[in-house]
Write an enzyme that holds these catalytic residues in place. Structure first.
Site, PDB file in Angstrom:
ATOM      1  N   GLY A  43     -17.026  32.021   7.271  1.00 14.21           N
ATOM      2  CA  GLY A  43     -17.841  31.920   6.054  1.00 14.21           C
ATOM      3  C   GLY A  43     -18.803  30.761   6.176  1.00 14.21           C
TER       4      GLY A  43
ATOM      5  N   PHE B 242     -24.881  29.502  -7.266  1.00 17.09           N
ATOM      6  CA  PHE B 242     -24.537  28.238  -6.607  1.00 17.09           C
ATOM      7  C   PHE B 242     -23.341  27.567  -7.262  1.00 17.09           C
ATOM      8  CE2 PHE B 242     -29.325  28.524  -7.028  1.00 17.09           C
ATOM      9  CZ  PHE B 242     -29.439  29.445  -5.999  1.00 17.09           C
TER      10      PHE B 242
ATOM     11  N   LYS C  50     -29.547  37.253  10.768  1.00 19.22           N
ATOM     12  CA  LYS C  50     -30.693  37.002   9.896  1.00 19.22           C
ATOM     13  C   LYS C  50     -30.236  36.374   8.578  1.00 19.22           C
ATOM     14  CE  LYS C  50     -34.941  39.240   8.415  1.00 19.22           C
ATOM     15  NZ  LYS C  50     -35.712  40.495   8.429  1.00 19.22           N
TER      16      LYS C  50
ATOM     17  N   ILE D 115     -24.178  37.873  -4.590  1.00 22.95           N
ATOM     18  CA  ILE D 115     -24.797  36.757  -5.293  1.00 22.95           C
ATOM     19  C   ILE D 115     -26.108  36.350  -4.637  1.00 22.95           C
ATOM     20  CG2 ILE D 115     -22.685  35.881  -6.329  1.00 22.95           C
ATOM     21  CD1 ILE D 115     -22.339  34.079  -3.913  1.00 22.95           C
TER      22      ILE D 115
ATOM     23  N   GLU E  11     -21.781  27.571   2.081  1.00 21.67           N
ATOM     24  CA  GLU E  11     -22.036  26.243   1.522  1.00 21.67           C
ATOM     25  C   GLU E  11     -22.249  25.148   2.543  1.00 21.67           C
ATOM     26  OE1 GLU E  11     -19.451  25.966  -2.395  1.00 21.67           O
ATOM     27  OE2 GLU E  11     -18.813  27.531  -1.052  1.00 21.67           O
TER      28      GLU E  11
HETATM   29 MO1  MOS Z   1     -19.547  27.964  -4.830  1.00 23.08          MO
HETATM   30  S1  MOS Z   1     -20.225  26.176  -5.585  1.00 23.08           S
HETATM   31  O1  MOS Z   1     -17.941  27.669  -4.445  1.00 23.08           O
HETATM   32  O2  MOS Z   1     -19.676  29.123  -6.033  1.00 23.08           O
END
Ligand code: MOS
Length: 754
Positions: free
Chosen positions: A712, A245, A643, A474, A715
């Site tokens: 993308g 994150f 998904k 990640i 976030e």
């Molecule tokens: Mo993200 S907070 O841009 O790794």
């Protein structure tokens, strides 16, 4: 055409799912190599001052101890790069002061020694024997206590932080309706499940490091400089990362010290931060204080906006939580001013966390818009509609593809917004106060650049495709996304695709941050696959009498199930494996790259949007807020894996529930340390805090952004959620909470029972 089963946009199971749930996926802290020694870091127990005495004798004599490193014996390190200059291969350290450099203490927990022993237990015991003496000094750990002076930073990520257009003072003075409100958000921590960990070993002058990082090439650059090596002599691996994150982009001091200890000892060394060290020695989201002044005409058209922000940074280093990147562009407002100032506190340098800037920025901006809607007696969606710009007001460039109002329309229908009665406290359910709120989500379209190699080779009676790039998985689904892109691009079943990631020896790839990695790699993967299709067709053309209508355009052929065919003669398909065999070539390979885009190019502004609708239910006697419904609709360009996208959006919204109701890194202002630095004390939502979440998206590809049309979506899910919740809390109670998190004590103090 590529033909075959269409995968893009459908829900595809994680190709690495089985490895993760069975424990076969290896995380950095789990890496075991022969002769491994274990390191434990010793942190300062004062937040400010100086080390005046250090005695390592007892630690050195403890059983199993191989090395005790302090500032006295650390030895030289090369220059450490700081700041983001090259987002592919640049690298940056988490703090500019080199580890174990000297005696000043800047924050609680700052590393003062590293103890390496045969076992973790021996290292931990010996670490407890390192004796330290400090000369403490005054300190501040929260903005309110900071002695100042505040200062205005110039820019961050190449963007000015002090912005002005038009004449906001005059426009405010002449506005029909005004608002002046100040919002606060506390320090928050990424608090990922996987602790930061590194394992390092040397073979001659070659360094190999497993690190829990979202940027293997960044680590490689930092380590190469630190140890005076050419980058090719450093290999960094991160095949799996257990959450980050934002907190695993910069190279931490522990990674450098682990490599240093491994070189000194001539054997592999592992360091795993303790949970408490994750909180004190890894950056956090800083506190923010944001004042908004709005002015509008009676009809709701904004004429002026002022946004004054103050956030904290570290004693030595600068980090800016860029909260005004949103207010400058979200609404058509001709007269605008943003100022940003920083104050220094005794804490580890803050860092990126879950839509840095946008998350606290949208909390304040979208709360203020809701307050303003009440002041104007308007529906909050109408207010947003009335001020919705087609071009980015900050850059003047048109948005490449914007469907925010469609998100509000669809979300409103799914949520039932038309049934809302606007008066606060008007939607009770027995003794329970019910509130409905909305807010806008937004995040820029970033593409930092990547090279993706695709290889096609024979395997048994068929073929296997391998996709290779250095980017880290990640937890968001990179393995699956690239597998489905190659399966679709080559016309192969997804089981016939292998993806290799998280290795600095693989083709160059940007850091996994800024929600950019899919946008960077998917078009490169698609282009590599197109190249291989061309190579396959050329092999087919080289065969005597192989395909009908030879030398038709590539688009005339179908590539499906590992075979090329022509619709005019589908029975005469040729398998890729046969083509490879007859050509005598073991494999075909192609590589393609994407060039960086940071939120805009010459023609367009690239930005994603969304609308959140939230219902809260509040028990007035105990001030308890439950989020009972969420409907969110996003506009992020094309979605590749439905998904994974759904999971990612839901994850972001859950983070938003945490930000709104639970998350706060609480500092002891007398002693200077975070008191809730563990998983029991730093609260994040659990299943019981999370209702059914209805997410969907406007599936409009943004082909102005890249060839695949995906912007993308890592976030954007969190942005706006806390405001939607705060707005719903106001609607339920008539009480406006302007400082997060919205805890029961704040509601009870406001007499919500009456
Ligand atoms: Mo993200 S907070 O841009 O790794």
């Amino acid at each position: 055409m590529t033909g075959g089963a269409r995968l893009i946009g459908t829900p595809v199971d994680r190709v690495d799912g089985r490895r993760k749930v069975t424990g076969a996926a290896q995380y950095s802290a789990e890496v075991m190599v022969p002769n491994l020694a274990h390191a434990v870091l010793v942190g300062s127990t004062v937040p400010s001052g100086r080390v005046v005495g250090i005695d390592t004798t007892a630690a050195e004599e403890a059983p199993g101890v191989a090395l005790v490193l302090t500032h006295r014996n650390r030895g030289p390190l090369g220059p450490l790069p700081m700041g983001l200059k090259d987002l592919v291969a640049g690298g940056t350290v988490a703090e500019s002061r080199p580890p174990l450099a000297d005696t000043p203490i800047r924050y609680f927990g700052q590393y003062v020694a590293m103890v390496v022993a045969e076992t973790l237990e021996q290292a931990r015991y010996a670490a407890s024997l390192v004796r330290l003496e400090y000369a403490p000094a005054p300190f501040a750990v929260v903005m309110e206590d900071a002695p100042g002076p505040a200062y205005r930073p110039g820019s961050t990520s190449g963007e000015d932080l002090q912005v002005r257009r038009g004449d906001p003072d005059a426009a405010l003075a002449s506005a029909d309706v005004r608002l002046d409100a100040t919002y606060r958000t506390p320090s928050e921590h990424a608090s990922a499940m996987e602790p930061h960990a590194a394992v390092a070993w040397w073979s001659g002058d070659t360094l190999t490091v497993y690190d829990a990082t979202q940027w293997v090439l960044g680590d490689r650059a930092v380590l190469a400089l630190a140890f005076g090596l050419p980058p090719e002599k450093v290999r960094v691996l991160a095949p799996f990362v257990g959450g980050m994150f934002g907190s695993k982009a910069e190279t931490g001091a522990h990674v450098i010290l682990t490599a240093l200890a491994a070189r000194r000892l001539g054997r592999p060394v592992k360091t795993v931060l303790t949970r408490q060290q994750v909180f004190t020695n890894v950056g956090h989201r800083p506190e923010t204080e944001q004042r908004f002044e709005f002015g509008a005409r009676r009809d709701g058209r904004l004429v002026a906006m002022r946004h004054h922000a103050r956030t904290h940074t570290a004693i030595d280093d600068e980090y800016v939580e860029a909260v005004n990147f949103t207010s400058r562009m979200l609404y058509a407002c001709p007269n605008y001013e943003a100022t940003h100032e920083l104050v220094r506190v005794n804490a580890m340098k803050p860092t990126w966390m879950r839509a840095p800037g946008e998350t606290p920025g949208t909390f304040a901006l979208e709360s203020a818009m809701d307050e303003f809607a009440y002041a104007l007696r308007m529906d909050p969606i109408d207010l947003r509609r009335r001020n919705d710009p087609e071009a980015n007001p900050h850059t003047g460039k048109p948005f490449s593809s914007k469907h925010l109002l469609a998100c509000y329309e669809r979300g409103g229908a799914r949520f039932g917004w038309a049934r809302r009665t606007p008066a606060p406290r008007s939607m009770r359910d027995g003794d329970t106060l019910v509130g409905w709120g909305v807010a806008t989500a937004t995040y820029p379209g970033y593409l930092m650049g990547a090279t993706v190699r695709v290889r096609l080779e024979r395997e048994n009676s068929g073929v296997r495709a391998t996709v290779l790039t250095a980017g880290s998985e990640i937890g968001t689904g990179m393995y699956t996304m690239l597998a489905l892109m190659a399966a679709e691009g080559l016309g192969l079943p997804i089981e016939r695709v292998t993806v290799e990631l998280g290795d600095s020896d693989l083709p160059r790839c940007a850091l996994a941050g800024g929600s950019n990695l899919t946008a960077s790699t998917a078009p490169a993967a698609a282009a590599s696959c197109a190249d291989i299709r061309r190579q396959l067709l050329n092999l087919a053309f080289a065969l005597p009498d192989a395909l009908p209508l030879a030398r038709g355009g590539i688009d005339d052929y179908q590539f499906a199930n590992g075979r090329i065919s022509h619709p005019a003669a589908p029975s005469r398909a040729i398998g890729y494996a046969d083509l490879l065999a007859s050509s005598g070539r073991p494999s075909l390979e192609a590589e393609a790259s994407t060039a960086p885009i940071f939120g805009q190019n010459d023609r367009y502004s690239f930005q994603s949007f969304g609308a959140h609708f939230v219902e809260v239910r509040i028990t007035p006697d105990i001030g308890r807020t439950r989020v009972s419904r969420v409907v969110s609709v996003f506009d992020v360009g094309r979605v590749l894996n439905a998904k994974a996208a759904r999971s990612q959006f839901i994850g972001g919204i859950v983070f938003g529930i945490g930000q709104a109701l639970l998350e706060e890194l609480v500092y002891d202002r007398a002693h200077g340390y975070p008191v809730n630095a563990d998983l029991a004390g730093y609260l994040v939502p659990v299943h019981a805090d999370v209702p059914d979440i209805d997410v969907s998206w406007i599936d409009e590809p943004d082909l102005n952004f890249n060839s695949v049309g995906c912007r993308g979506l890592g976030e954007i899910g969190i942005t706006g959620v806390a405001a939607a919740i705060a707005n719903a809390v106001y609607h339920a109670t008539g009480v406006r909470i302007r400082d997060l998190p919205i805890t029961p004590d704040k509601l009870l103090q406001s007499q919500i029972r009456h």
